[in-house]
Design an enzyme around this catalytic site. Sequence first.
Site, PDB file in Angstrom:
ATOM      1  N   ILE A  81       1.320  -1.368   0.091  1.00 57.67           N
ATOM      2  CA  ILE A  81       0.012  -0.166  -0.058  1.00 57.67           C
ATOM      3  C   ILE A  81       1.013   1.324  -0.103  1.00 57.67           C
ATOM      4  CG2 ILE A  81      -2.218   1.167   1.632  1.00 57.67           C
ATOM      5  CD1 ILE A  81      -2.986  -1.609   2.271  1.00 57.67           C
ATOM      6  N   GLY A 104     -11.471   2.612   3.151  1.00 56.05           N
ATOM      7  CA  GLY A 104     -10.099   2.573   2.783  1.00 56.05           C
ATOM      8  C   GLY A 104     -10.783   1.372   1.346  1.00 56.05           C
ATOM      9  N   SER A 124      -4.082   3.056   8.871  1.00 56.51           N
ATOM     10  CA  SER A 124      -3.552   1.320   8.309  1.00 56.51           C
ATOM     11  C   SER A 124      -4.436   1.242   9.578  1.00 56.51           C
ATOM     12  CB  SER A 124      -2.053   1.697   9.340  1.00 56.51           C
ATOM     13  OG  SER A 124      -1.960   2.506  10.681  1.00 56.51           O
ATOM     14  N   ARG A 125      -4.081   1.141  11.176  1.00 52.22           N
ATOM     15  CA  ARG A 125      -5.495   1.249  12.088  1.00 52.22           C
ATOM     16  C   ARG A 125      -5.311   2.396  13.195  1.00 52.22           C
ATOM     17  NH1 ARG A 125      -7.462  -1.343   8.818  1.00 52.22           N
ATOM     18  NH2 ARG A 125      -7.434  -4.605   9.257  1.00 52.22           N
ATOM     19  N   HIS A 137     -13.613   3.973   8.141  1.00 52.40           N
ATOM     20  CA  HIS A 137     -12.752   3.039   7.772  1.00 52.40           C
ATOM     21  C   HIS A 137     -12.864   2.651   6.357  1.00 52.40           C
ATOM     22  CE1 HIS A 137     -10.031  -0.853   9.744  1.00 52.40           C
ATOM     23  NE2 HIS A 137     -10.392  -0.127   7.520  1.00 52.40           N
ATOM     24  N   GLU A 196     -13.568   1.795  16.313  1.00 48.86           N
ATOM     25  CA  GLU A 196     -14.526   2.440  15.606  1.00 48.86           C
ATOM     26  C   GLU A 196     -15.616   2.263  15.596  1.00 48.86           C
ATOM     27  OE1 GLU A 196     -12.490   1.161  12.254  1.00 48.86           O
ATOM     28  OE2 GLU A 196     -11.078   2.037  12.385  1.00 48.86           O
ATOM     29  N   ASP A 219      -8.689   7.909   8.559  1.00 47.78           N
ATOM     30  CA  ASP A 219      -9.473   6.612   7.759  1.00 47.78           C
ATOM     31  C   ASP A 219      -9.658   5.336   9.057  1.00 47.78           C
ATOM     32  OD1 ASP A 219     -11.551   6.004   6.232  1.00 47.78           O
ATOM     33  OD2 ASP A 219     -10.129   4.112   5.387  1.00 47.78           O
TER      34      ASP A 219
HETATM   35  O1  LIG Z   1      -7.266  -4.323   6.302  1.00 49.59           O
HETATM   36  C1  LIG Z   1      -7.021  -3.757   5.377  1.00 49.59           C
HETATM   37  O2  LIG Z   1      -7.305  -4.448   4.079  1.00 49.59           O
HETATM   38  C2  LIG Z   1      -8.530  -2.816   5.308  1.00 49.59           C
HETATM   39  O3  LIG Z   1      -8.027  -2.090   6.359  1.00 49.59           O
HETATM   40  C3  LIG Z   1      -9.960  -3.336   5.468  1.00 49.59           C
HETATM   41  O4  LIG Z   1     -10.234  -4.182   6.524  1.00 49.59           O
END
Ligand SMILES: O=C(O)[C@H](O)CO
Length: 362
Positions: free
Chosen positions: A196, A328, A277-278, A326, A307, A302
């Site tokens: 990514i 993405g 990412s997270r 979230h 969440e 995002d």
């Molecule tokens: O992990 C991922 O690819 C995205 O965040 C979808 O959850």
Amino acid sequence: MASLCYMRRLWDTTQVYRLLRVASQHRSAQQLQHQKVMDNKPWALFSDVGGDGLVEEVISIMKQHFNLVCHKDFLQNPQQNGPKIEALFLWGPLPAAEPSLLSLLPSLKVIANGGVGIDHIDVPYVNSVGVKVTNTPGVVSDATADIAMGLLLASARKIVRAHQLATGPETTLIMPELMGTEVTGSTLGIIGMGHIGSRIAQRARGFDMKILYHNRNRRSVEDEQAVGASYCKNMDDLLQQSDFVMLAVNLTPETTNLISRRELSLMKPTATLVNISRGKVVDQNALVEALQSGTIGAAALDVTHPEPLPRDHALLRLPNVLITPHVGTHTLNTTKKMVEKMVENAVAVVQGLSIPNEVIPK
Ligand SMILES: O=C(O)[C@H](O)CO
């Protein structure tokens, strides 16, 4: 002659009836065959907790190969279908693969996760009860890189606020609060140069951005040249030099709270933090403080933790924050590709074939 014509018509009619009868026999044989295939299809539980937004077009990809039970219906009467379920289609990052659920699924062979991040699944535990875990790498990268650039641009050019003002009650054209940050020629620091991250770098080149990156392992010179990125061994250097800091790492124990008070204090006061990412990669309390005090300029997220955020969370009230829920990977094209991969992985496990994307704990 007339009777010849009559005979001929009769023969034609008889033929048509015969053909129709053969066709209908053939059709019902086909239907029976189809029914048999349906009955033979393995059963899968579809975690609709995160898939509520899925359209029938996407769900039908799973239905082609599995008898599908959705989570909501399943919970009404788990004893009925639980023992039949061999695959669980799970949408990350929802923690739906908990022991309480797994104990209702004695025949479960695979958790096919939609998405790359599997931080919501305790893979060693799941493996210990004889269940494989798979994910969907590769297919999510472009859509995620698109949202990363979308957030960066929208935040820099205050697009959401501009829309609110342009469609609000005031018609003035002088809107000092819409003064934006120039993206072209600025410096982008990408933390996490995986699939990514590299797709983000490719896009950023189109904006003539100077690209720095930090990664556990330095990429090859060819990889760096392909996306025009320079390596910062020390993440602090990247934080100090970047106008936009982009988080594209996986969530692991090492990356939890990777961006905390100290890291934020190293960033430029005009800098924007973008997180695709997270949520847990950022210490959110420290982020709120940094945004309130002007330690950094803005954040575009995002992902958050949790969440969605509770409605009274401080991040939701800050004018220099942009948040998306979230999304993405949330395009029809990417969702279909993810579901196709989930199905491919699940079928492989159920049929004992080699598994394209098994997640192996490190
Ligand atoms: O992990 C991922 O690819 C995205 O965040 C979808 O959850």
